[in-house]
Design a protein around this motif. Structure first.
Motif, PDB file in Angstrom:
ATOM      1  N   LEU A 261       0.849  -1.183   0.000  1.00  0.00           N
ATOM      2  CA  LEU A 261       0.000   0.000   0.000  1.00  0.00           C
ATOM      3  C   LEU A 261       0.885   1.233   0.000  1.00  0.00           C
ATOM      4  O   LEU A 261       2.021   1.200   0.490  1.00  0.00           O
ATOM      5  N   ILE A 262       0.351   2.319  -0.507  1.00  0.00           N
ATOM      6  CA  ILE A 262       1.103   3.570  -0.505  1.00  0.00           C
ATOM      7  C   ILE A 262       1.335   4.043   0.929  1.00  0.00           C
ATOM      8  O   ILE A 262       2.384   4.567   1.268  1.00  0.00           O
ATOM      9  N   ALA A 263       0.309   3.841   1.772  1.00  0.00           N
ATOM     10  CA  ALA A 263       0.384   4.295   3.167  1.00  0.00           C
ATOM     11  C   ALA A 263      -0.637   3.529   3.985  1.00  0.00           C
ATOM     12  O   ALA A 263      -1.433   2.758   3.448  1.00  0.00           O
ATOM     13  N   GLU A 269     -12.208   5.492   2.061  1.00  0.00           N
ATOM     14  CA  GLU A 269     -12.154   5.911   0.660  1.00  0.00           C
ATOM     15  C   GLU A 269     -10.719   5.904   0.146  1.00  0.00           C
ATOM     16  O   GLU A 269     -10.449   5.431  -0.962  1.00  0.00           O
ATOM     17  N   GLU A 270      -9.780   6.413   0.952  1.00  0.00           N
ATOM     18  CA  GLU A 270      -8.371   6.410   0.546  1.00  0.00           C
ATOM     19  C   GLU A 270      -7.857   4.985   0.369  1.00  0.00           C
ATOM     20  O   GLU A 270      -7.114   4.693  -0.578  1.00  0.00           O
ATOM     21  N   LEU A 271      -8.237   4.099   1.294  1.00  0.00           N
ATOM     22  CA  LEU A 271      -7.786   2.709   1.226  1.00  0.00           C
ATOM     23  C   LEU A 271      -8.312   2.029  -0.031  1.00  0.00           C
ATOM     24  O   LEU A 271      -7.559   1.343  -0.743  1.00  0.00           O
ATOM     25  N   VAL A 272      -9.588   2.190  -0.326  1.00  0.00           N
ATOM     26  CA  VAL A 272     -10.179   1.572  -1.518  1.00  0.00           C
ATOM     27  C   VAL A 272      -9.528   2.110  -2.781  1.00  0.00           C
ATOM     28  O   VAL A 272      -9.202   1.347  -3.713  1.00  0.00           O
ATOM     29  N   ASN A 273      -9.304   3.426  -2.837  1.00  0.00           N
ATOM     30  CA  ASN A 273      -8.669   4.017  -4.023  1.00  0.00           C
ATOM     31  C   ASN A 273      -7.253   3.491  -4.215  1.00  0.00           C
ATOM     32  O   ASN A 273      -6.819   3.234  -5.348  1.00  0.00           O
ATOM     33  N   ASP A 274      -6.511   3.330  -3.114  1.00  0.00           N
ATOM     34  CA  ASP A 274      -5.148   2.797  -3.179  1.00  0.00           C
ATOM     35  C   ASP A 274      -5.168   1.372  -3.724  1.00  0.00           C
ATOM     36  O   ASP A 274      -4.420   1.017  -4.644  1.00  0.00           O
ATOM     37  N   LEU A 275      -6.041   0.529  -3.180  1.00  0.00           N
ATOM     38  CA  LEU A 275      -6.125  -0.871  -3.634  1.00  0.00           C
ATOM     39  C   LEU A 275      -6.541  -0.932  -5.100  1.00  0.00           C
ATOM     40  O   LEU A 275      -5.986  -1.719  -5.887  1.00  0.00           O
ATOM     41  N   THR A 277      -6.234   1.397  -7.496  1.00  0.00           N
ATOM     42  CA  THR A 277      -5.215   1.941  -8.399  1.00  0.00           C
ATOM     43  C   THR A 277      -3.996   1.028  -8.485  1.00  0.00           C
ATOM     44  O   THR A 277      -3.454   0.795  -9.577  1.00  0.00           O
ATOM     45  N   SER A 278      -3.560   0.478  -7.355  1.00  0.00           N
ATOM     46  CA  SER A 278      -2.315  -0.279  -7.313  1.00  0.00           C
ATOM     47  C   SER A 278      -2.455  -1.726  -7.749  1.00  0.00           C
ATOM     48  O   SER A 278      -1.509  -2.304  -8.302  1.00  0.00           O
TER      49      SER A 278
END
Length: 282
Positions: A261-263, A269-275, A277-278
């Motif tokens: 993960l990025i962070a 919402e941030e967690l879902v977007n990270d998963l 996108t990555s």
């Protein structure tokens, strides 16, 4: 920081002055809050945050130090004038209702403060519309859900046109939907006005909406930072008796399974977007 609206200067308060063996509930606490800021005050049970709320609304007066509101030291002489500019929403909405209907309850403080009838009717209508409760004007408060009750409590507070809204554990008894309703209402009100919001809470997820967080521990100010700066302390928060937000705990579990993960994210919402996108949007 914008113009100062509240400040505490080396404030100390002990519930039993006679017993010198009792530790102060608040000890040498100092901070300032600027106009239109949203400041969250967090801490475990017994950390002193509820005593701070009582000191800021004049239910208690410090034995040492000063509480200044709107540029003046809070005293018995200016207490009621100061309170008229502060809206309060407490933990249990049922303890706040005094009217037989929703509109009666919102009108109660206005009537006590001598607001003319025509203006009172308009303020009740307008404040209920702001919290999306205009369709419940004639409903009995005890028939409402927890989130609806707290929105009515907020309507009663903002009907007085306060400059400060103080939320004292206002979402702690609500289910996730009710909590979201209340916080969304406060966020919208703040966007539409210059309302200063002070939220007293033990829920770290609630601090995501704040500009600044003051963390209390054993009656003292432990740290003051942005929400991001607070969450970067990670395990330190757990050691202080605070529960990390769901998204941060899930981030740790995902990373423990070898998924990068990025962070460690503060919001879902941030967690879902990270998963997405990555790992899924490739």
């Amino acid at each position: 920081m914008k113009a100062e609206i509240i400040s505490l200067q080396d404030v100390t308060y002990t519930y039993s002055e006679e017993n010198t063996n009792i530790k102060p509930a608040i000890h040498n606490v100092s901070f300032s809050i600027g106009e239109s800021e949203w400041v969250a005050i967090v801490g475990h049970n017994g950390s002193g945050k509820s005593t701070l709320a009582r000191l800021m609304n004049g239910l208690l007066f410090p034995q040492k130090g000063k509480v200044r509101i709107f540029g003046e030291t809070l005293t018995m002489e200016n207490l009621w004038e100061t309170r008229s500019k502060m809206g309060m929403v407490f933990q249990n909405p049922d303890n706040q209702f005094v009217g037989a209907t929703v509109q009666d309850d919102v009108a109660f403080a206005l009537e006590n403060n001598g607001i003319p009838f025509e203006e009172m009717v308009e303020r009740v209508r307008r404040s209920l519309a702001k919290v999306n409760m205009q369709d419940f004007m004639n409903s009995e408060p005890h028939h409402l859900s927890g989130g609806q009750k707290q929105r009515v409590a907020i309507a009663g507070a903002i009907a007085m046109q306060p400059r400060i809204l103080l939320l004292d554990e206002a979402t702690s008894m609500l289910d996730p939907q009710g909590k979201e309703e209340v916080l969304s209402t406060v966020r919208q009100l703040r966007e539409e006005t210059d309302l200063t919001v002070i939220s007293i809470t033990h829920d770290l997820e609630e601090t995501l909406l704040a500009d600044r967080v003051i963390m209390m521990n054993q009656g003292e100010k432990y740290v003051e930072d942005t929400p991001k700066g607070i969450f970067e302390r990670g395990q330190e928060l757990v050691d202080l008796g605070l529960d990390l937000p769901f998204a941060m705990k899930m981030s740790k579990l995902i990373k423990a399974q070898g998924i990068s993960l990025i962070a460690e994210h503060m919001s879902e919402e941030e967690l879902v977007n990270d998963l997405w996108t990555s790992h899924f949007n490739k």
